[in-house]
Every structure is written in structure tokens, then in C-alpha cells.
Write a protein that holds these residues in place. Structure first.
Motif, PDB file in Angstrom:
ATOM      1  N   LEU A  46       0.833  -1.209   0.000  1.00  0.00           N
ATOM      2  CA  LEU A  46       0.000   0.000   0.000  1.00  0.00           C
ATOM      3  C   LEU A  46       0.866   1.256   0.000  1.00  0.00           C
ATOM      4  O   LEU A  46       0.585   2.224  -0.726  1.00  0.00           O
ATOM      5  CB  LEU A  46      -0.931  -0.009   1.212  1.00  0.00           C
ATOM      6  CG  LEU A  46      -2.068  -1.043   1.198  1.00  0.00           C
ATOM      7  CD1 LEU A  46      -2.732  -1.139   2.569  1.00  0.00           C
ATOM      8  CD2 LEU A  46      -3.118  -0.688   0.142  1.00  0.00           C
ATOM      9  N   ILE A  47       1.921   1.250   0.807  1.00  0.00           N
ATOM     10  CA  ILE A  47       2.822   2.410   0.850  1.00  0.00           C
ATOM     11  C   ILE A  47       3.525   2.580  -0.496  1.00  0.00           C
ATOM     12  O   ILE A  47       3.691   3.699  -0.994  1.00  0.00           O
ATOM     13  CB  ILE A  47       3.831   2.242   2.001  1.00  0.00           C
ATOM     14  CG1 ILE A  47       3.112   2.452   3.335  1.00  0.00           C
ATOM     15  CG2 ILE A  47       4.996   3.213   1.854  1.00  0.00           C
ATOM     16  CD1 ILE A  47       3.964   2.191   4.549  1.00  0.00           C
ATOM     17  N   GLN A  48       3.922   1.475  -1.103  1.00  0.00           N
ATOM     18  CA  GLN A  48       4.565   1.536  -2.420  1.00  0.00           C
ATOM     19  C   GLN A  48       3.651   2.188  -3.449  1.00  0.00           C
ATOM     20  O   GLN A  48       4.120   2.861  -4.383  1.00  0.00           O
ATOM     21  CB  GLN A  48       4.935   0.123  -2.864  1.00  0.00           C
ATOM     22  CG  GLN A  48       5.737   0.056  -4.162  1.00  0.00           C
ATOM     23  CD  GLN A  48       6.087  -1.371  -4.514  1.00  0.00           C
ATOM     24  OE1 GLN A  48       5.208  -2.217  -4.669  1.00  0.00           O
ATOM     25  NE2 GLN A  48       7.380  -1.645  -4.617  1.00  0.00           N
ATOM     26  N   ASN A  49       2.345   2.032  -3.273  1.00  0.00           N
ATOM     27  CA  ASN A  49       1.378   2.609  -4.207  1.00  0.00           C
ATOM     28  C   ASN A  49       0.896   3.991  -3.792  1.00  0.00           C
ATOM     29  O   ASN A  49      -0.040   4.517  -4.394  1.00  0.00           O
ATOM     30  CB  ASN A  49       0.188   1.662  -4.368  1.00  0.00           C
ATOM     31  CG  ASN A  49       0.480   0.505  -5.290  1.00  0.00           C
ATOM     32  OD1 ASN A  49       0.288   0.612  -6.502  1.00  0.00           O
ATOM     33  ND2 ASN A  49       0.956  -0.608  -4.731  1.00  0.00           N
ATOM     34  N   GLY A  50       1.515   4.566  -2.750  1.00  0.00           N
ATOM     35  CA  GLY A  50       1.249   5.960  -2.436  1.00  0.00           C
ATOM     36  C   GLY A  50       0.320   6.236  -1.290  1.00  0.00           C
ATOM     37  O   GLY A  50      -0.096   7.388  -1.089  1.00  0.00           O
ATOM     38  N   LEU A  51      -0.027   5.227  -0.478  1.00  0.00           N
ATOM     39  CA  LEU A  51      -0.916   5.484   0.655  1.00  0.00           C
ATOM     40  C   LEU A  51      -0.216   6.376   1.666  1.00  0.00           C
ATOM     41  O   LEU A  51       0.919   6.113   2.071  1.00  0.00           O
ATOM     42  CB  LEU A  51      -1.354   4.175   1.318  1.00  0.00           C
ATOM     43  CG  LEU A  51      -2.384   4.334   2.454  1.00  0.00           C
ATOM     44  CD1 LEU A  51      -3.398   3.203   2.410  1.00  0.00           C
ATOM     45  CD2 LEU A  51      -1.726   4.364   3.830  1.00  0.00           C
ATOM     46  N   ASN A  52      -0.903   7.419   2.078  1.00  0.00           N
ATOM     47  CA  ASN A  52      -0.392   8.362   3.070  1.00  0.00           C
ATOM     48  C   ASN A  52      -1.138   8.213   4.391  1.00  0.00           C
ATOM     49  O   ASN A  52      -2.255   7.673   4.442  1.00  0.00           O
ATOM     50  CB  ASN A  52      -0.530   9.800   2.573  1.00  0.00           C
ATOM     51  CG  ASN A  52       0.295  10.063   1.324  1.00  0.00           C
ATOM     52  OD1 ASN A  52       1.455   9.668   1.237  1.00  0.00           O
ATOM     53  ND2 ASN A  52      -0.309  10.728   0.338  1.00  0.00           N
ATOM     54  N   VAL A  74      -5.968  -4.865   8.949  1.00  0.00           N
ATOM     55  CA  VAL A  74      -4.841  -4.507   9.812  1.00  0.00           C
ATOM     56  C   VAL A  74      -3.694  -3.941   8.979  1.00  0.00           C
ATOM     57  O   VAL A  74      -2.964  -3.056   9.433  1.00  0.00           O
ATOM     58  CB  VAL A  74      -4.388  -5.717  10.651  1.00  0.00           C
ATOM     59  CG1 VAL A  74      -3.264  -5.317  11.603  1.00  0.00           C
ATOM     60  CG2 VAL A  74      -5.561  -6.274  11.462  1.00  0.00           C
ATOM     61  N   ALA A  75      -3.544  -4.413   7.726  1.00  0.00           N
ATOM     62  CA  ALA A  75      -2.494  -3.878   6.858  1.00  0.00           C
ATOM     63  C   ALA A  75      -2.713  -2.395   6.563  1.00  0.00           C
ATOM     64  O   ALA A  75      -1.756  -1.613   6.523  1.00  0.00           O
ATOM     65  CB  ALA A  75      -2.443  -4.670   5.554  1.00  0.00           C
ATOM     66  N   VAL A  76      -3.951  -2.001   6.352  1.00  0.00           N
ATOM     67  CA  VAL A  76      -4.252  -0.585   6.124  1.00  0.00           C
ATOM     68  C   VAL A  76      -3.793   0.245   7.318  1.00  0.00           C
ATOM     69  O   VAL A  76      -3.150   1.292   7.174  1.00  0.00           O
ATOM     70  CB  VAL A  76      -5.758  -0.384   5.855  1.00  0.00           C
ATOM     71  CG1 VAL A  76      -6.105   1.108   5.842  1.00  0.00           C
ATOM     72  CG2 VAL A  76      -6.173  -1.034   4.545  1.00  0.00           C
TER      73      VAL A  76
END
Length: 501
Positions: A46-52, A74-76
């Protein structure tokens, strides 16, 4: 000692009981250690895809993929986002309205058609979530005071609102997270993880208490009994409708429930006949009826056989709950008022300051539920304040009538609403469904009510349906019954007028 985030709780459990089964949805099973590793993998993706930090992720995931839902939610949070479980049975309009409210940047789903009309920065299948474990942040990178979840209210009476839950609201009572159930208890259920009971009561159970969660993807009573015999859970969790369907199974008396020690019910009125049948079939079991709500601050359950046999009883009123009158002051025993609940970490409605201001008063949740405390100190629910029927100037609570209807030997489900009346203002109408293998008429059910209710509380209109409409948590949707009963009541009034001519 600082309060942990939900991902930190999982990391701690993975340190002490990594091999214990966390989730089993009959299709896939993962241990607590595997769950933690999968969370890292997806969080990094998710972080790799830009989640802030603070981004919302829509999660319309059915219990067909309950294991994947447990990973995703939980990953979110581990990535710093806010997980938004979404009822997979929402209509396209409801889904659209909820998306406009939440404004999610990302989505994970096993029902891609439900999101075909929406645009996200990125979306994934529940079976093919993003994967970059090296990019997962430290489990302590975020604060327990951050928002963790937005849970949609049940939507039984109006537009869906999002209840915001912080990490601390879930974890503050579990200390450093090292505690785990040394008796290896487990729960079998069929509640959707997209609802509050399924998410907080079941999905997060392995990381809070270290217990195993068995999930039946779609409730089927015969298959549920088979799963009890196969998985050997120690606890069963039902909504009352599910329990009744289990008890109606022809093989139920021969089922092996020897592993089961507890049956828990909640979310709807419990039929007394079901309680008596459970005690008859499985006298070794403890049974409890619970009460809670998405807005929080409310949580209790019955603790004795006497209390669970009282219609509407949900247990002894605890210190963090009160019954108040219209003036906001606590009422005396036996007096009906609105139920309030207090919580250390107050919740709120997402982007709805007006609803938040009216729903929470000085840390106390206004539940909208009506009840009273009886002579034993037990809280007795009598209905919803918004559902109160005012007939000829007298207040009538639907639950009181529903409790009587549920005691009728032929009635499976019952719902009572107020319908328009030119003279009385409102009149009482009811919809019922019948137990399998039984027969009854509206007239005989009315006659039964006359034996057990004051005359002004007896439904003037009763409609018998094959089944009553329900939401994903098996709560009856009274808003869908209202027009049916309004039409039936008008027809009954015309028939009575014609008969008098």
C-alpha cells in the motif's frame, strides 16, 4: 506504559503465540504469526502505491474471503491508513453515497462489480493484494490516538453514517498486548466482518485475546452444525434469527456440541423460546445475550439463567451506563428512559459535526435506545426512541409488542411499526414470519396479543410474510416494512368502514 496500536497488538501476539490459528474461514487458515507477516507484506504494498497517513481504504470484502479481510484491515492500519469495512449488500446508490462521504483513495474487494462505477487511485482483488514487505513501516510508527476504523452504521432507518474508532478505543484495556487465552478458546460465527460485531467481536479477537476465530462464509444452519462438530469451537456467536434457524434443524438434537461451553447472542431481540430450547438441548452450556452498538460506550451481557429468560434483558446495568429522562437526568428504577454509555476514547461521526454533537454529550453516547432498570438491577430494553409509537396520546414501545409476538409458538420473526391514522395520529401494525412447519392466521395472532397486551397496544394490522427484510447483521429493516404496513393498514380501515355500512 503507552497504549498500543492495533498492528502493535498483532506483533506482540505473534511474539508469544505465533503458531496459534488466528483465522479459519473454511477455505483458508492462517496462524497469528502468518497473519502478522501477511500484514507486513500488504502494508508495504500500500505504501509503495502511495498510501499516506490518514488515507481511507474502502474494503467491501465478503466473508468468502474472511482471512483476506483480516489481513487487509490490519495492513491498512499498519501503513498508517484508515480501514473502512463496507457492507457488501449495499445498493449502488448507498455505496455511492457512502463513497462520497468517506472519499477513499484505495480499495480492496472480492466483489469488483460493486465498485465498477467508482474511481480510485488504485484498487486490488482480495486474492491479489499489493506486495512489498520490505516497505512496511515500524509497527510503532503511528499513534494509538490515530483513527483506525470507520464503521458504517447499520442503516436500518436512514442514511449510512461512518463511526470513527481510534486504535486506543480497541486496545487500551489490553495493556502491553502480551496476555493471551491459555485455554485456547475459539469462536465459530457467521457475522460479516464488515459489521461492528463481526469486526470488533470476531475479526480482531485473535490479536486482542489470542483466541481462534472460525468464520462460516455464508450462514447455513445445517452446515453450521457440521462445522461445530468438525472445528470443535468452545463458543458460538449468533444473532437470534440464526440461533432460531439452528434450533429448527431436524438433526439438532443429535448434534455433537460437547466442545461448546458458551452461546452468545446479540444485535436483536432474543426469543424466550430459543433460550428454553437451548437449555433443554445442551444443559451444560452457558448462554448470554449481549448489547452493544457501533457508536460505542455500550457493552454488557446477561450473566445468569434468570436474567436471560427476561424478555428484553441484556444484563445488570454497569457503572459506565445510565438510563436518563428527557431532561438528561438519571431516572429511577422501573422508569423508561434513554440509555447512555460512557467511554474513555470517544468516537465521532466522520465529517458530520452536527450528528456528533447530538450523538455524544460530555463523553456519553446517546444510544437512542429506550429501557429501564428492573428490581434486580437488570437493564430491560423496550425499543428505539425514533420508533416510539404515539397512539391517541399514549407512548407505545414496539419492542414490548414484539416480545409478546415472539412468544407466540408459530412466530419466527416480528417487527412492529407505527402507521398513520387520521384520528389517533398513529396506530400499531406488525409484520411477522412463521416458524417452519407451523400455520397461523393474522386473526389468531391478534387474539393472542389481546390475551397478553393492553387493548391500545394490540396491533390493528398484522401482515404475514415468508421472511422479513434484514441487513447484513440480520437486523430487520423496518424502513422497508413501513410502506407495506401503511398500505395494509389503509386497506384494513377501508374494509372495516365497508363492513359498518
Amino acid at each position: 506504559m503507552s497504549v498500543l496500536t492495533i498492528p502493535q497488538m498483532l506483533v506482540r501476539k505473534a511474539e508469544v503465540i505465533p503458531e496459534r490459528v488466528a483465522h479459519d474461514d473454511t477455505r483458508r487458515s492462517i496462524t497469528i504469526g502468518e497473519w502478522a507477516a501477511e500484514v507486513d507484506r500488504v502494508a508495504g504494498g500500500l505504501i509503495q502505491n502511495g498510501l499516506n497517513h490518514g488515507d481511507r481504504v474502502f474494503l467491501p470484502v465478503s466473508n468468502d474471503h474472511a482471512v483476506e479481510m483480516a489481513i487487509a484491515v490490519v495492513a491498512v492500519m499498519r501503513a498508517g491508513g484508515i480501514a473502512v469495512p463496507v457492507n457488501t449488500r449495499l445498493s449502488s446508490r448507498e455505496m455511492s453515497d457512502y463513497a462520497k462521504l468517506i472519499e477513499p483513495r484505495f480499495a480492496i474487494t472480492d466483489l469488483p462489480s460493486s465498485l465498477s462505477a467508482f474511481s480510485f487511485d488504485a484498487s486490488w482483488s482480495a486474492e491479489d493484494m499489493p506486495d512489498a514487505p520490505a516497505l512496511a513501516p515500524d509497527a510503532g510508527a503511528f499513534s494509538a490516538n490515530d483513527d483506525a476504523l470507520i464503521m458504517g452504521t447499520s442503516g436500518t432507518t436512514g442514511a449510512i453514517k461512518g463511526v470513527v474508532i481510534k486504535h486506543a478505543d480497541i486496545t487500551e484495556k489490553f495493556g502491553d498486548g502480551s496476555y493471551f487465552d491459555k485455554h485456547a478458546n475459539s469462536t465459530l460465527h457467521a457475522l460479516p466482518f464488515t459489521g461492528t460485531g463481526g469486526m470488533q467481536g470476531e475479526c480482531l479477537l485473535p490479536l486482542t485475546l489470542g483466541q481462534t476465530c472460525y468464520t462460516q462464509p455464508k450462514f447455513d444452519p445445517a452446515e453450521f452444525i457440521r462445522l461445530v462438530e468438525e472445528k470443535k469451537p468452545t463458543t458460538l456467536f449468533f444473532v437470534p434469527t440464526m440461533l432460531q434457524l439452528i434450533l429448527d434443524q431436524p438433526t439438532v438434537a443429535d448434534a455433537d456440541f460437547s466442545s461448546v461451553r458458551n452461546i452468545l447472542t446479540g444485535t436483536a431481540p432474543l426469543q424466550q423460546a430459543s433460550v428454553l430450547k437451548v437449555h433443554e438441548l445442551w444443559p451444560h452450556l452457558k448462554m448470554a445475550n449481549s448489547y452493544g452498538m457501533s457508536e460505542g460506550g455500550v457493552g454488557l451481557s446477561t450473566t445468569s439463567r434468570n436474567s436471560i429468560l427476561k424478555p428484553g434483558c441484556v444484563g445488570t446495568l454497569p457503572p459506565h451506563m445510565q438510563v436518563r429522562g428527557d431532561d438528561g437526568k438519571v431516572v429511577g428504577a422501573g422508569e423508561v428512559g434513554e440509555i447512555y454509555g460512557h467511554q474513555a476514547t470517544q468516537r465521532r461521526y466522520w465529517r458530520d459535526e452536527a450528528a456528533t454533537a447530538s450523538g455524544w454529550i460530555d463523553g456519553w453516547t446517546k444510544t437512542g435506545d429506550l429501557g429501564y432498570v428492573d428490581q434486580d438491577g437488570d437493564l430491560i430494553l423496550v425499543g428505539r426512541s425514533k420508533e416510539l409509537i404515539i397512539r391517541g396520546g399514549y407512548n407505545i414501545t414496539p419492542m414490548e409488542i414484539e416480545n409478546v409476538l415472539h412468544q407466540h409458538p408459530a412466530v419466527r420473526d416480528a417487527a412492529v411499526v407505527g402507521v398513520k391514522h387520521d384520528v389517533l395520529g398513529e396506530d400499531v401494525a406488525a409484520a411477522v414470519s412463521l416458524c417452519s412447519g407451523t400455520n397461523s392466521t393474522a386473526e389468531s395472532i391478534v387474539a393472542y396479543c389481546k390475551e397478553h397486551l393492553a387493548e391500545n397496544k394490540v396491533p390493528r394490522t398484522i401482515v404475514i410474510l415468508d421472511d422479513l427484510p434484514k441487513n447484513q447483521n440480520a437486523k430487520i429493516l423496518k424502513r422497508e416494512l413501513k410502506p407495506i404496513l401503511e398500505s395494509a393498514a389503509e386497506s384494513d380501515r377501508r374494509d372495516r368502514s365497508s363492513a359498518q355500512v
